[in-house]
Write a protein that holds these residues in place. Structure first.
Motif, PDB file in Angstrom:
ATOM      1  N   ILE A 105      15.592 -14.461  14.487  1.00  0.00           N
ATOM      2  CA  ILE A 105      16.458 -13.404  13.969  1.00  0.00           C
ATOM      3  C   ILE A 105      16.032 -12.988  12.559  1.00  0.00           C
ATOM      4  CG2 ILE A 105      18.866 -12.712  13.537  1.00  0.00           C
ATOM      5  CD1 ILE A 105      18.583 -13.237  16.398  1.00  0.00           C
ATOM      6  N   ALA A 301      10.689 -22.590  19.072  1.00  0.00           N
ATOM      7  CA  ALA A 301      11.759 -23.391  18.452  1.00  0.00           C
ATOM      8  C   ALA A 301      12.940 -22.554  17.979  1.00  0.00           C
ATOM      9  CB  ALA A 301      11.198 -24.202  17.290  1.00  0.00           C
ATOM     10  N   SER A 302      12.739 -21.256  17.828  1.00  0.00           N
ATOM     11  CA  SER A 302      13.859 -20.400  17.409  1.00  0.00           C
ATOM     12  C   SER A 302      14.907 -20.265  18.501  1.00  0.00           C
ATOM     13  CB  SER A 302      13.351 -18.999  17.075  1.00  0.00           C
ATOM     14  OG  SER A 302      12.727 -19.008  15.839  1.00  0.00           O
ATOM     15  N   LEU A 303      14.512 -20.593  19.721  1.00  0.00           N
ATOM     16  CA  LEU A 303      15.472 -20.497  20.817  1.00  0.00           C
ATOM     17  C   LEU A 303      16.064 -21.876  21.039  1.00  0.00           C
ATOM     18  CD1 LEU A 303      13.290 -18.332  23.222  1.00  0.00           C
ATOM     19  CD2 LEU A 303      15.015 -17.555  21.584  1.00  0.00           C
ATOM     20  N   PRO A 304      17.343 -22.043  20.725  1.00  0.00           N
ATOM     21  CA  PRO A 304      17.935 -23.375  20.828  1.00  0.00           C
ATOM     22  C   PRO A 304      18.032 -23.832  22.283  1.00  0.00           C
ATOM     23  CG  PRO A 304      19.620 -21.741  20.366  1.00  0.00           C
ATOM     24  CD  PRO A 304      18.311 -21.027  20.281  1.00  0.00           C
ATOM     25  N   ASP A 338      14.541 -22.414   9.528  1.00  0.00           N
ATOM     26  CA  ASP A 338      15.433 -23.439  10.066  1.00  0.00           C
ATOM     27  C   ASP A 338      15.004 -23.894  11.449  1.00  0.00           C
ATOM     28  OD1 ASP A 338      16.825 -23.036   7.775  1.00  0.00           O
ATOM     29  OD2 ASP A 338      18.523 -21.998   8.684  1.00  0.00           O
ATOM     30  N   ALA A 339      14.424 -22.964  12.208  1.00  0.00           N
ATOM     31  CA  ALA A 339      14.055 -23.265  13.586  1.00  0.00           C
ATOM     32  C   ALA A 339      13.238 -24.546  13.650  1.00  0.00           C
ATOM     33  CB  ALA A 339      13.265 -22.105  14.176  1.00  0.00           C
TER      34      ALA A 339
ATOM     35  N   ALA C 187      23.392 -21.981  15.763  1.00  0.00           N
ATOM     36  CA  ALA C 187      22.646 -22.328  16.969  1.00  0.00           C
ATOM     37  C   ALA C 187      21.833 -23.605  16.750  1.00  0.00           C
ATOM     38  CB  ALA C 187      21.721 -21.175  17.360  1.00  0.00           C
ATOM     39  N   PHE C 188      21.191 -23.685  15.618  1.00  0.00           N
ATOM     40  CA  PHE C 188      20.327 -24.848  15.373  1.00  0.00           C
ATOM     41  C   PHE C 188      21.147 -26.115  15.134  1.00  0.00           C
ATOM     42  CE2 PHE C 188      17.482 -21.333  13.736  1.00  0.00           C
ATOM     43  CZ  PHE C 188      16.760 -21.261  14.915  1.00  0.00           C
ATOM     44  N   GLU C 191      22.338 -27.398  18.377  1.00  0.00           N
ATOM     45  CA  GLU C 191      21.204 -28.054  19.044  1.00  0.00           C
ATOM     46  C   GLU C 191      21.006 -29.491  18.551  1.00  0.00           C
ATOM     47  OE1 GLU C 191      17.220 -26.712  18.068  1.00  0.00           O
ATOM     48  OE2 GLU C 191      16.764 -26.465  20.184  1.00  0.00           O
ATOM     49  N   MET C 204      26.723 -22.624  24.545  1.00  0.00           N
ATOM     50  CA  MET C 204      26.683 -21.541  23.571  1.00  0.00           C
ATOM     51  C   MET C 204      26.811 -20.212  24.289  1.00  0.00           C
ATOM     52  SD  MET C 204      23.646 -22.639  20.970  1.00  0.00           S
ATOM     53  CE  MET C 204      22.430 -22.641  22.240  1.00  0.00           C
ATOM     54  N   VAL C 209      21.057  -9.083  20.267  1.00  0.00           N
ATOM     55  CA  VAL C 209      20.854  -8.133  19.173  1.00  0.00           C
ATOM     56  C   VAL C 209      20.764  -6.725  19.739  1.00  0.00           C
ATOM     57  CG1 VAL C 209      19.502  -9.817  17.884  1.00  0.00           C
ATOM     58  CG2 VAL C 209      18.318  -8.128  19.278  1.00  0.00           C
ATOM     59  N   ASN C 413      20.620 -17.670   6.041  1.00  0.00           N
ATOM     60  CA  ASN C 413      19.429 -16.830   6.028  1.00  0.00           C
ATOM     61  C   ASN C 413      19.645 -15.404   6.526  1.00  0.00           C
ATOM     62  OD1 ASN C 413      18.396 -19.763   7.341  1.00  0.00           O
ATOM     63  ND2 ASN C 413      17.577 -19.168   5.366  1.00  0.00           N
ATOM     64  N   TYR C 414      20.616 -15.226   7.429  1.00  0.00           N
ATOM     65  CA  TYR C 414      20.775 -13.870   7.954  1.00  0.00           C
ATOM     66  C   TYR C 414      21.542 -12.995   6.952  1.00  0.00           C
ATOM     67  CZ  TYR C 414      19.461 -16.210  12.315  1.00  0.00           C
ATOM     68  OH  TYR C 414      18.830 -16.948  13.272  1.00  0.00           O
TER      69      TYR C 414
END
Ligand code: SF4
Ligand code: SF4
Lengths: 392, 269, 462
Positions: A105, A301-304, A338-339, C187-188, C191, C204, C209, C413-414
């Motif tokens: 994102i 890795a960005s996709l949990p 973060d990913a 999300a992270f 996880e 989740m 988007v 971050n967003y």
């Protein structure tokens, strides 16, 4: 190591920006793309020229980018933003359209910024976070279909199945060739290094894909010829596997340090490296077929993903470490990515006894010494371990 | 040549101090410790010369020298350079063979090191440049409170209350501290908060490498009693009492390695 | 700070307070105002002294407009959150970790209590009683640090909530938030639970988007919502029909409508009828419902009546300065300290995050899953940044704001990614000055001078 084809690839790369200028004059359009899941096959099949953009390792450009985004965003995103702001990169200044997928994102945010501040024409491809589910696939199919329609409008042609099949064949060929090169570079007495292969991959994102495939095949032939039998009694080496956030063209800090300190990189599961070419099998030359294939790849890795034992990213990592006979993993995380950062501890847990070093860094040189110390100690640790193992 | 006529030296040039240890026949023969100057070669030589002077030796008497610390990259006087991580492991193992976990806090960074019974590194982690867990940071804090660096820990021990701090990085920590000072909070309470927050960062490093007893605390900051207590609390461990100045451990490890390298290279049997 | 005074509700308002209506709860019971008074003046100060700390830095400090009686009831809902949750949980109601600023209808309808990270943190902090403000913050920081230790110091303070769940400080039965475009960490962090000892189930609801004019985006969420509700229903044992969901939607819509009406009243009043703290509480309540939508809607209704009364009599809320500078607040999860801002001569007129949630109603007929999905996709806060900024600019105009502060949390971050762009667009569209502030203090009261200074400097500038 004096491979002629490598020189040819370098030469092709040098003349590419001028070549693109010519092509544009003839009415060809260039689609720059960023992120991790843009189906290049479709861009190519529509007669558009795909170029993967985005570089790293330049503190100055990071500063330029940071004027429009916070310093708390991933440094790659900041630098790319800087590149778009400056428009001096020979590829970026020639882009007719920028395609970005929303795997990460932060890159999606980047798309908004370059569109708003610098007036680039952009197109976004949504990527489902619930990527392993049926509804996730359903969504992504529609997204790829929509993306295709937008590109068709932009290109002024509609997608032909035969053209798409042709593109798929070329890309399949490229993927196979890169895999082959990877297996060569990891051998003893390999006539080319991981770094060479990495340079080849980076070049490929800019070159004409058909020409690139030819060059790759030529390179493989040359490598085959020049691979000699390994000698006995090789010196003890620290075979390093790279994992984590992408290491884009231009970002050589970590690679330089590893090599200077006597480590040998033998493999990676980076999205700027091998991962990009793995497990992509398009079963049907349609947007839906392409969508399914991309979603079923090794997940970024960005996709949990909520179930540890069945995580494809980790399974692939373990497999590749074995495949390349690596002694240890250097897990590279970019600050505010973060990913990868949040998963560092977990990845280490999963890899259990594989020596593991996380390097958390940015594109400034200020941490050069600190990284050096870590990598050096890591290499010492691996070599010591192997030395002892050899004694007993 | 027999072993007992040989002298081995380790030189550890860190960001705050340069240290040197000379070893003879498995015994510490002399040590030297000087503040680091801008020139790391000079600092290393100063520390080495100080040790040589104490020992009544000349540089030529040394069989082998190992350089370590940030100055190791440019140490023309050394036969070999080794990282301080390996050296701290060796040095600690040499003095305290039961130690399996080392916390090293120097001027620039902080390390968590796990070692085996032979002093070989099994795993390690180092803090990142922004985490406020370093001697340099404590130096800044000493400046804020206008006290000597050595006294920080003792002051923190007098705290009647610990101010909660959640410093994500030095910049935030500094501004938090300045806020608190401005508000008239007692220095000892703030310092106690700072020490605990650093101890938390260190505990973070150990969540990656794990902890096994015994635990040793090396480096310049190890002399800070407030830090030692805060770490013991955060990690729920007891730290082994050091036999020598904990700041010398890296140099000692380097000297120990000098001994084994020279043996391996056939300089003595 | 540990010795600062404790706040007390003055005895002289007691009679008036206990003559007001009590609060109705979803289990059918009613708590009388006398009981509420008793709790807020006797029991709560004993059990939760930190909440009564009168220090201006206390970020959770109650409003000192004691004559706004609904404000006291709202504080009551906050301070009874722990007891209510524990009691319901013991009786079999599943507790679910959710994302803040999203529709809660689906969760409540399925028979669960949704708890957003901020409330998990508060809940976890309150599990130990008798703490003063400093002790309570120390407790909070210890939980936060235990989380950071495991994951990363790059994480925002939301990590406290996950650490509290991990360490079983509070009982959470399901981790099942909506993802959204505001939050980089959710999300992270969800996880990370896959590598923990506990076996709390996880799910989740993805949030696509760029969903404008894409029916498949809503369809995607619709399927996910069904999955979510099935998962919750399995825990709550409730039989879910469309009608059950619509009942909940209608109730929560009512809350949202009242909150909007209150906002209009407030914006158009000559004098702000309630202060910043009380005003912000309204929108929050209508989005979160604090574990009990029935009680929350009841309270919203009572609040509206009181506010109407004040507007009619041109009463200014206690604490609102004369000729206050009107600040609109942007950004997730953190905001400036209201007491400081009011002392410095400002008042808060709105907040994009909470106002976004209450600005969209869920349709009350048809397919409830799809309706909720569509409403989620309509949140102005979750649109493309340009559109979000345009909506915010409109809010700035309607609320007659004279300054805009975009605040975001370290690790977010967003929001950090769009702070500059949103500020630029708002300034361009409205001509109102904007600024953005990064803070590292979500949920903290101590040592916040730096951001306070920046906010005050901005107020002076305005
Ligand atoms: S490095 Fe990480 S944060 Fe940056 S673009 Fe890639 S996935 Fe996103
Ligand atoms: S501060 Fe940002 S990242 Fe953290 S919980 Fe809030 S929205 Fe998410």
């Amino acid at each position: 190591m004096g491979l002629k084809t490598l020189e040819k690839i370098t030469a092709a790369l040098t003349s590419r920006p001028a070549e693109l200028e010519q092509l544009r004059k003839q009415g060809k359009k260039i689609v720059g793309w960023l992120a991790y899941n843009i189906p290049e096959e479709i861009i190519y099949a529509l007669g558009l020229i795909p170029i993967r953009v985005g570089q790293g390792g330049d503190g100055r450009l990071v500063e330029v980018g940071a004027r429009h985004i916070s310093t708390k965003n991933c440094v790659f995103v900041r630098q790319v933003l800087g590149q778009f702001a400056e428009k001096t990169d020979p590829y970026i200044k020639q882009l007719d359209l920028v395609a970005i997928d929303a795997t990460c994102i932060q890159l999606y945010r980047l798309e908004e910024l370059i569109n708003f501040y610098f007036d680039y024409k952009t197109v976004v491809l949504g990527v489902p976070r619930n990527f392993a589910t049926k509804e996730g696939h359903e969504y992504f199919r529609k997204e790829v279909e929509h993306f295709t329609k937008k590109l068709e409008l932009f290109a002024g042609v509609s997608l032909e199945q035969s053209k798409l099949q042709e593109a798929i064949n070329i890309y399949d060929g490229i993927r196979e060739a890169i895999k082959t090169l990877y297996s060569y570079q990891s051998k003893d007495n390999a006539p080319l290094s991981w770094r060479d292969v990495s340079a080849v991959i980076n070049a490929g994102y800019n070159l004409d894909r058909l020409r690139y495939l030819e060059l790759l095949q030529e390179l493989i032939k040359e490598v085959e010829e020049k691979t000699s039998e390994p000698q006995e009694n090789q010196a003890i080496e620290a075979r390093v596997f790279l994992s984590g956030s992408l290491i884009p063209p231009g970002d050589t800090k970590l690679i330089d340090i590893i090599e200077q300190l006597g480590g040998r990189i033998v493999g990676d599961d980076l999205w700027s490296g091998l991962n990009f070419f793995l497990n992509l099998e398009i079963k049907e030359p349609t947007p839906f077929g392409v969508a399914d294939a991309y979603l079923d790849r090794i997940p970024h890795a960005s996709l949990p993903y909520l179930d540890l034992p069945t995580d494809g990213r980790l399974a692939n990592l373990k497999h590749q470490i074995q495949q390349f006979n690596a002694d240890g993993v250097i897990y590279h995380t970019l600050r505010y990515c973060d990913a990868f950062t949040f998963k560092a501890g977990e990845t280490k847990d999963v890899l259990k006894n594989v020596p593991f070093l996380e390097i958390h860094t940015e594109y400034s040189g200020s941490d050069f010494e600190a990284i050096r110390t870590r990598v050096e100690a890591f290499v010492e640790m691996i070599k010591n371990k192997k030395e002892i193992a050899e004694l007993v | 040549m027999s072993l007992n006529k040989n002298f081995f030296a380790g030189v550890d040039v860190g960001s705050l101090a340069a240290k040197s240890v000379i070893l003879q026949d498995g015994e510490i023969f002399a040590t030297g410790l000087v503040p680091s100057g801008v020139n790391s070669v000079e600092s290393g030589l100063n520390a080495l010369n100080l040790a040589l002077e104490t020992a009544g030796l000349k540089k030529e008497d040394l069989t082998y020298i190992v350089g370590t610390g940030y100055g190791r990259v440019s140490a023309p006087y050394a036969n070999k350079a080794v990282t301080e991580i390996t050296c701290h492991a060796k040095g600690t193992n040499y003095l305290h063979p039961t130690v399996r976990t080392i916390i090293d806090m120097g001027g620039q960074d902080c390390k968590a090191i796990r070692i085996d019974k032979d002093g070989a590194v099994i795993d390690f982690a180092m803090n990142d440049k922004c985490a406020a867990g370093t001697g340099r940071f404590l130096e800044v804090m000493a400046g804020v409170f206008k006290v000597r660096l050595e006294d920080l820990g003792a002051i923190a021990l007098a705290a009647t209350d610990t101010v909660p701090m959640s410093s994500t990085c030095t910049v935030f920590a500094e501004s938090e501290t300045i806020s608190l000072v401005a508000r008239g909070e007692k220095p000892e309470n703030i310092l106690s908060g700072i020490h605990h927050s650093i101890a938390n960062r260190i505990a973070g490093l150990f969540s990656r490498v794990g902890i096994e007893s015994d635990v040793f605390f090396s480096g310049g900051v190890a002399k800070n009693i407030g830090m030692k207590n805060a770490i013991e609390e955060a990690l729920k461990v007891t730290i082994v009492k050091p036999e020598i100045d904990p700041q010398l451990i890296g140099a000692l490890g380097a000297a120990v390695l000098a001994r084994s390298f020279s043996k391996k290279e056939g300089l003595w049997a | 700070m540990p010795n600062s005074k404790l706040f007390k509700y003055p005895e002289e308002i007691k009679d008036k307070f206990i003559s007001t209506k009590g609060l109705k709860f979803k289990n059918g019971t009613t708590v009388s105002s006398a009981e509420i008074w008793e709790f807020m003046t006797e029991e709560a100060p004993r059990r939760f002294p930190y909440a009564f700390d009168a220090n201006a830095n206390n970020i959770g400090r109650f409003s000192d407009d004691v004559h706004f009686l609904s404000g006291i009831k709202r504080a009551y809902l906050t301070l009874t959150f722990k007891d209510r949750l524990l009691k319901e949980h013991a009786a079999g109601t599943p507790t679910v970790l959710v994302q803040g600023g999203q529709a809660m209808d689906a969760y409540y309808a399925a028979g669960a209590i949704p708890v957003r990270p901020g409330l998990v943190m508060q809940w976890a902090q309150s599990m130990e009683e008798g703490l003063n403000l400093r002790q309570s913050e120390t407790r909070g920081i210890n939980i936060l640090e235990s989380g950071r230790r495991k994951i990363s110091i790059d994480a925002c303070n939301q990590i406290s909530a996950h650490a509290a769940i991990d360490n079983k400080v509070v009982p959470i039965d399901l981790i099942a938030p909506f993802l959204c475009l505001r939050c980089s960490d959710m999300a992270f962090l969800v996880e990370t639970h896959r590598n923990r000892e506990h076996d709390i189930p996880r799910y989740m609801v993805d949030y696509p988007v760029d969903h404008e004019n894409k029916p498949w985006a809503a369809e995607y969420i619709e399927v996910e919502l069904k999955e979510l509700i099935t998962k919750i229903a399995a825990l709550s044992g409730r039989k879910i029909t469309d009608e059950v969901i619509f009942d909940e939607i209608r109730l929560e819509n009512r809350g949202r409508k009242i909150a909007n009406e209150i906002a209009e009243l407030w914006w158009n009043a000559e004098n702000p009828p309630i202060n910043s703290t009380d005003f912000f509480a309204i929108a929050f309540l209508a989005n979160d419902f604090l574990g009990d939508p029935v009680a929350s809607v009841d309270l919203l209704e009572q609040s509206k009546q009181e506010i109407e009364e004040r507007v009619k009599n041109n009463v200014k809320g206690y604490g609102v300065p004369d000729d206050a500078k009107r600040l609109y607040i942007c950004g997730s999860c953190v905001g400036p300290n209201a007491h400081h801002a009011e002392t410095a001569g400002a008042v808060f007129v709105g907040r994009d995050d909470n106002w976004s949630c209450i600005s969209v109603l869920v349709e009350e007929e048809g397919n409830p899953y799809l309706n909720i999905a569509k409403s989620m996709l309509e949140y102005p806060y979750e649109q493309r940044t340009e559109k979000r900024a345009e909506w915010t600019a409109e809010q700035v105009r309607r609320s007659r704001a004279s300054g805009v502060i975009f605040m975001y949390q370290w690790g977010c971050n967003y929001q950090s990614g769009v702070a500059r762009m949103i500020s630029d667009i708002i300034r361009e569209k409205t001509g109102v000055p904007t600024t953005f502030v990064e803070v590292g203090e979500l949920g903290r009261s101590e040592a916040t001078e730096q951001s306070t200074n920046r906010v005050e400097a901005f107020i002076e500038m305005v």
